[in-house]
Design a protein around this motif. Structure first.
Motif, PDB file in Angstrom:
ATOM      1  N   ILE A 139       0.832  -1.208   0.000  1.00 35.63           N
ATOM      2  CA  ILE A 139       0.000   0.000   0.000  1.00 35.63           C
ATOM      3  C   ILE A 139       0.865   1.256   0.000  1.00 35.63           C
ATOM      4  CG2 ILE A 139      -1.679   1.330   1.331  1.00 35.63           C
ATOM      5  CD1 ILE A 139      -2.823  -1.322   2.327  1.00 35.63           C
ATOM      6  N   ILE A 140       1.893   1.265   0.851  1.00 32.02           N
ATOM      7  CA  ILE A 140       2.762   2.439   0.950  1.00 32.02           C
ATOM      8  C   ILE A 140       3.527   2.661  -0.352  1.00 32.02           C
ATOM      9  CG2 ILE A 140       4.743   3.420   2.144  1.00 32.02           C
ATOM     10  CD1 ILE A 140       2.091   3.468   3.683  1.00 32.02           C
ATOM     11  N   ASP A 141       4.030   1.578  -0.946  1.00 28.85           N
ATOM     12  CA  ASP A 141       4.741   1.716  -2.225  1.00 28.85           C
ATOM     13  C   ASP A 141       3.810   2.262  -3.305  1.00 28.85           C
ATOM     14  OD1 ASP A 141       7.050   0.784  -1.093  1.00 28.85           O
ATOM     15  OD2 ASP A 141       6.786  -1.292  -1.769  1.00 28.85           O
ATOM     16  N   GLY A 142       2.557   1.802  -3.286  1.00 30.58           N
ATOM     17  CA  GLY A 142       1.591   2.315  -4.259  1.00 30.58           C
ATOM     18  C   GLY A 142       1.308   3.793  -4.057  1.00 30.58           C
ATOM     19  N   MET A 143       1.189   4.208  -2.796  1.00 33.23           N
ATOM     20  CA  MET A 143       0.949   5.624  -2.509  1.00 33.23           C
ATOM     21  C   MET A 143       2.148   6.476  -2.917  1.00 33.23           C
ATOM     22  SD  MET A 143      -0.975   5.324   1.195  1.00 33.23           S
ATOM     23  CE  MET A 143      -1.222   7.094   1.324  1.00 33.23           C
ATOM     24  N   LYS A 144       3.356   5.951  -2.712  1.00 37.47           N
ATOM     25  CA  LYS A 144       4.548   6.691  -3.136  1.00 37.47           C
ATOM     26  C   LYS A 144       4.580   6.842  -4.654  1.00 37.47           C
ATOM     27  CE  LYS A 144       7.738   5.671   0.669  1.00 37.47           C
ATOM     28  NZ  LYS A 144       9.015   5.022   1.051  1.00 37.47           N
ATOM     29  N   TRP A 145       4.190   5.776  -5.341  1.00 36.22           N
ATOM     30  CA  TRP A 145       4.187   5.841  -6.809  1.00 36.22           C
ATOM     31  C   TRP A 145       3.204   6.903  -7.288  1.00 36.22           C
ATOM     32  CZ3 TRP A 145       0.548   5.185 -10.633  1.00 36.22           C
ATOM     33  CH2 TRP A 145       1.036   5.076 -11.938  1.00 36.22           C
ATOM     34  N   VAL A 146       2.022   6.948  -6.667  1.00 35.28           N
ATOM     35  CA  VAL A 146       1.018   7.945  -7.050  1.00 35.28           C
ATOM     36  C   VAL A 146       1.528   9.352  -6.758  1.00 35.28           C
ATOM     37  CG1 VAL A 146      -1.289   8.836  -6.538  1.00 35.28           C
ATOM     38  CG2 VAL A 146      -0.925   6.372  -6.752  1.00 35.28           C
ATOM     39  N   ALA A 147       2.143   9.538  -5.587  1.00 38.92           N
ATOM     40  CA  ALA A 147       2.651  10.859  -5.222  1.00 38.92           C
ATOM     41  C   ALA A 147       3.758  11.305  -6.169  1.00 38.92           C
ATOM     42  CB  ALA A 147       3.162  10.841  -3.781  1.00 38.92           C
ATOM     43  N   ASN A 148       4.656  10.391  -6.506  1.00 34.23           N
ATOM     44  CA  ASN A 148       5.736  10.737  -7.431  1.00 34.23           C
ATOM     45  C   ASN A 148       5.203  11.018  -8.833  1.00 34.23           C
ATOM     46  OD1 ASN A 148       7.833  10.495  -5.531  1.00 34.23           O
ATOM     47  ND2 ASN A 148       7.924   8.269  -5.816  1.00 34.23           N
ATOM     48  N   ALA A 149       4.191  10.235  -9.247  1.00 36.57           N
ATOM     49  CA  ALA A 149       3.605  10.450 -10.569  1.00 36.57           C
ATOM     50  C   ALA A 149       2.921  11.810 -10.650  1.00 36.57           C
ATOM     51  CB  ALA A 149       2.604   9.340 -10.887  1.00 36.57           C
ATOM     52  N   ALA A 150       2.383  12.261  -9.514  1.00 35.64           N
ATOM     53  CA  ALA A 150       1.729  13.572  -9.471  1.00 35.64           C
ATOM     54  C   ALA A 150       2.714  14.690  -9.168  1.00 35.64           C
ATOM     55  CB  ALA A 150       0.616  13.559  -8.424  1.00 35.64           C
ATOM     56  N   ASN A 151       4.005  14.348  -9.119  1.00 37.03           N
ATOM     57  CA  ASN A 151       5.061  15.328  -8.854  1.00 37.03           C
ATOM     58  C   ASN A 151       4.885  15.989  -7.485  1.00 37.03           C
ATOM     59  OD1 ASN A 151       7.463  16.602  -9.557  1.00 37.03           O
ATOM     60  ND2 ASN A 151       6.408  18.385 -10.438  1.00 37.03           N
ATOM     61  N   LEU A 152       4.506  15.164  -6.492  1.00 38.96           N
ATOM     62  CA  LEU A 152       4.330  15.643  -5.127  1.00 38.96           C
ATOM     63  C   LEU A 152       5.485  15.168  -4.253  1.00 38.96           C
ATOM     64  CD1 LEU A 152       0.525  14.827  -4.636  1.00 38.96           C
ATOM     65  CD2 LEU A 152       1.535  17.051  -5.204  1.00 38.96           C
ATOM     66  N   ASP A 153       5.664  15.836  -3.133  1.00 37.07           N
ATOM     67  CA  ASP A 153       6.653  15.413  -2.151  1.00 37.07           C
ATOM     68  C   ASP A 153       6.124  14.157  -1.459  1.00 37.07           C
ATOM     69  OD1 ASP A 153       8.451  15.034  -0.129  1.00 37.07           O
ATOM     70  OD2 ASP A 153       8.508  17.130   0.502  1.00 37.07           O
ATOM     71  N   ALA A 154       6.778  13.032  -1.662  1.00 34.83           N
ATOM     72  CA  ALA A 154       6.276  11.744  -1.171  1.00 34.83           C
ATOM     73  C   ALA A 154       6.743  11.415   0.240  1.00 34.83           C
ATOM     74  CB  ALA A 154       6.698  10.622  -2.120  1.00 34.83           C
ATOM     75  N   ARG A 155       7.419  12.339   0.909  1.00 30.61           N
ATOM     76  CA  ARG A 155       7.927  12.021   2.246  1.00 30.61           C
ATOM     77  C   ARG A 155       6.814  11.742   3.246  1.00 30.61           C
ATOM     78  NH1 ARG A 155      11.495  16.833   4.067  1.00 30.61           N
ATOM     79  NH2 ARG A 155       9.813  17.967   3.008  1.00 30.61           N
ATOM     80  N   PHE A 156       5.647  12.362   3.040  1.00 34.61           N
ATOM     81  CA  PHE A 156       4.558  12.176   3.992  1.00 34.61           C
ATOM     82  C   PHE A 156       4.042  10.740   3.993  1.00 34.61           C
ATOM     83  CE2 PHE A 156       2.182  12.705   0.112  1.00 34.61           C
ATOM     84  CZ  PHE A 156       1.035  11.948   0.296  1.00 34.61           C
ATOM     85  N   VAL A 157       4.273  10.013   2.896  1.00 32.59           N
ATOM     86  CA  VAL A 157       3.720   8.660   2.770  1.00 32.59           C
ATOM     87  C   VAL A 157       4.293   7.733   3.839  1.00 32.59           C
ATOM     88  CG1 VAL A 157       3.502   6.660   1.245  1.00 32.59           C
ATOM     89  CG2 VAL A 157       3.326   8.971   0.307  1.00 32.59           C
ATOM     90  N   ASP A 158       5.541   7.955   4.249  1.00 34.46           N
ATOM     91  CA  ASP A 158       6.146   7.096   5.262  1.00 34.46           C
ATOM     92  C   ASP A 158       5.448   7.217   6.613  1.00 34.46           C
ATOM     93  OD1 ASP A 158       8.331   5.865   3.798  1.00 34.46           O
ATOM     94  OD2 ASP A 158       9.177   7.880   3.664  1.00 34.46           O
ATOM     95  N   GLY A 159       4.693   8.277   6.816  1.00 40.55           N
ATOM     96  CA  GLY A 159       3.935   8.422   8.052  1.00 40.55           C
ATOM     97  C   GLY A 159       2.505   7.936   7.949  1.00 40.55           C
ATOM     98  N   MET A 160       2.085   7.498   6.756  1.00 42.68           N
ATOM     99  CA  MET A 160       0.695   7.114   6.543  1.00 42.68           C
ATOM    100  C   MET A 160       0.264   5.812   7.220  1.00 42.68           C
ATOM    101  SD  MET A 160      -0.768   9.528   5.088  1.00 42.68           S
ATOM    102  CE  MET A 160      -2.322   8.729   4.703  1.00 42.68           C
ATOM    103  N   PRO A 161       1.171   4.852   7.511  1.00 39.45           N
ATOM    104  CA  PRO A 161       0.698   3.666   8.237  1.00 39.45           C
ATOM    105  C   PRO A 161      -0.042   4.001   9.526  1.00 39.45           C
ATOM    106  CG  PRO A 161       2.884   3.254   7.381  1.00 39.45           C
ATOM    107  CD  PRO A 161       2.576   4.703   7.091  1.00 39.45           C
ATOM    108  N   THR A 162       0.376   5.060  10.194  1.00 38.62           N
ATOM    109  CA  THR A 162      -0.328   5.475  11.411  1.00 38.62           C
ATOM    110  C   THR A 162      -1.764   5.862  11.095  1.00 38.62           C
ATOM    111  OG1 THR A 162       1.748   6.297  12.346  1.00 38.62           O
ATOM    112  CG2 THR A 162      -0.290   7.082  13.349  1.00 38.62           C
ATOM    113  N   ALA A 163      -1.959   6.595   9.994  1.00 46.13           N
ATOM    114  CA  ALA A 163      -3.310   7.012   9.612  1.00 46.13           C
ATOM    115  C   ALA A 163      -4.165   5.824   9.194  1.00 46.13           C
ATOM    116  CB  ALA A 163      -3.232   8.033   8.475  1.00 46.13           C
ATOM    117  N   LEU A 164      -3.554   4.827   8.550  1.00 46.82           N
ATOM    118  CA  LEU A 164      -4.311   3.664   8.095  1.00 46.82           C
ATOM    119  C   LEU A 164      -4.780   2.802   9.264  1.00 46.82           C
ATOM    120  CD1 LEU A 164      -2.092   2.615   5.037  1.00 46.82           C
ATOM    121  CD2 LEU A 164      -4.267   3.848   4.989  1.00 46.82           C
ATOM    122  N   ILE A 165      -3.975   2.742  10.312  1.00 50.59           N
ATOM    123  CA  ILE A 165      -4.301   1.895  11.457  1.00 50.59           C
ATOM    124  C   ILE A 165      -5.188   2.611  12.464  1.00 50.59           C
ATOM    125  CG2 ILE A 165      -3.284   0.756  13.477  1.00 50.59           C
ATOM    126  CD1 ILE A 165      -3.042  -0.823  10.961  1.00 50.59           C
TER     127      ILE A 165
END
Length: 268
Positions: free
Chosen positions: A201-227
């Motif tokens: 899931i996290i790798d997929g979110m990073k791919w989407v963020a990078n494809a949208a030319n966004l800063d993907a650093r926030f994705v590493d903190g998303m497991p907390t939001a998912l749980i």
């Protein structure tokens, strides 16, 4: 007591109080297998969980070696206020509750104005002054709340220690009741983590963020939001993992901590 625990950021303590409150509301429920409007409103306000001082998160940041563990105070207060306000408005619209009453507008409007003025003032501060202000305000609020509780008990001639012990006994009894459900939830979360589902899931979110030319650093903190909607304890474990991986002060770790407190809480 439930909202008091939420205001202090003691989400694990808020759950037993919330269960006790729901049991009390259930005694007034004529249809035992269907939640009443009052129960729904209480549950949603608890989920919003407005927090003045995220005590538990501050303690975790301090133990992790943060130079300024209280600097998340303002972010958590603003985010949880917005979540609580949104929950109240949505439920009120669904239940056709009139929020335009003067007393409601006075309370909600007054708090909103105060927070708005606070945000406006903070935007004019430098990073150093903002950290100093957050530390002074959060520490001052902790001291004020402590003194208010003690002085209020003295004024009403309540034995604080005995009241605390009685409350702790009830909280322990309630906690024992929810242990089987908590264990089941934590096992399910552990399976998701160890099976690699979260990594996908996290790798997929990073791919989407990078494809949208966004800063993907926030994705590493998303497991907390998912749980977080499933388990507060599980989300705290995710947050601690993020803190250990990225160290206190780095962007992913800060994102995880703020998602832990500025949350959609698991229901009671």
């Amino acid at each position: 007591m439930n909202f008091s625990a939420n205001l202090l950021g003691l989400d694990n303590a808020a759950t037993p109080f919330g269960l006790k409150a729901m049991e009390s509301l259930q005694t007034l429920n004529p249809n035992k297998d269907t939640a009443t409007n009052s129960q729904i409103m209480f549950l949603c306000l608890h989920a919003g969980g407005m927090t003045l001082i995220p005590v538990s998160i501050i303690a975790l940041r301090s133990s992790a070696g943060s130079k300024n563990p209280t600097d998340i105070f303002l972010y958590c207060m603003i985010a949880t206020f917005a979540a609580t306000l949104a929950a109240m408005i949505i439920v009120s619209l669904y239940q056709k509750i009139n929020l335009l009453k003067p007393i409601v507008l006075a309370y909600v409007g007054g708090i909103s104005v105060l927070i708005g003025l606070l945000v406006w003032y903070l935007t004019s501060l430098s990073k150093e002054n903002l950290d100093t202000f957050s530390q002074i305000l959060s520490n001052g609020l902790i001291l004020f709340i402590f003194l208010a509780i003690v002085l209020g008990a003295v004024y009403k001639k309540i034995n604080v220690f005995e009241a605390f012990v009685d409350g702790a006994k009830e909280g322990f009894t309630t906690s024992v009741k929810i242990i089987p459900y908590l264990v089941g939830m934590l096992i399910a979360i552990s399976l998701l983590r160890t099976s690699g589902v979260f990594d996908v899931i996290i790798d997929g979110m990073k791919w989407v963020a990078n494809a949208a030319n966004l800063d993907a650093r926030f994705v590493d903190g998303m497991p907390t939001a998912l749980i977080k909607p499933l388990s507060g304890s599980g989300a705290r474990g995710m947050m601690m993992d993020t803190m250990a991986t990225f160290r206190t002060g780095q962007f992913p770790g800060e994102t995880g901590r703020r998602l832990q407190e500025a949350r959609i809480r698991p229901s009671t």
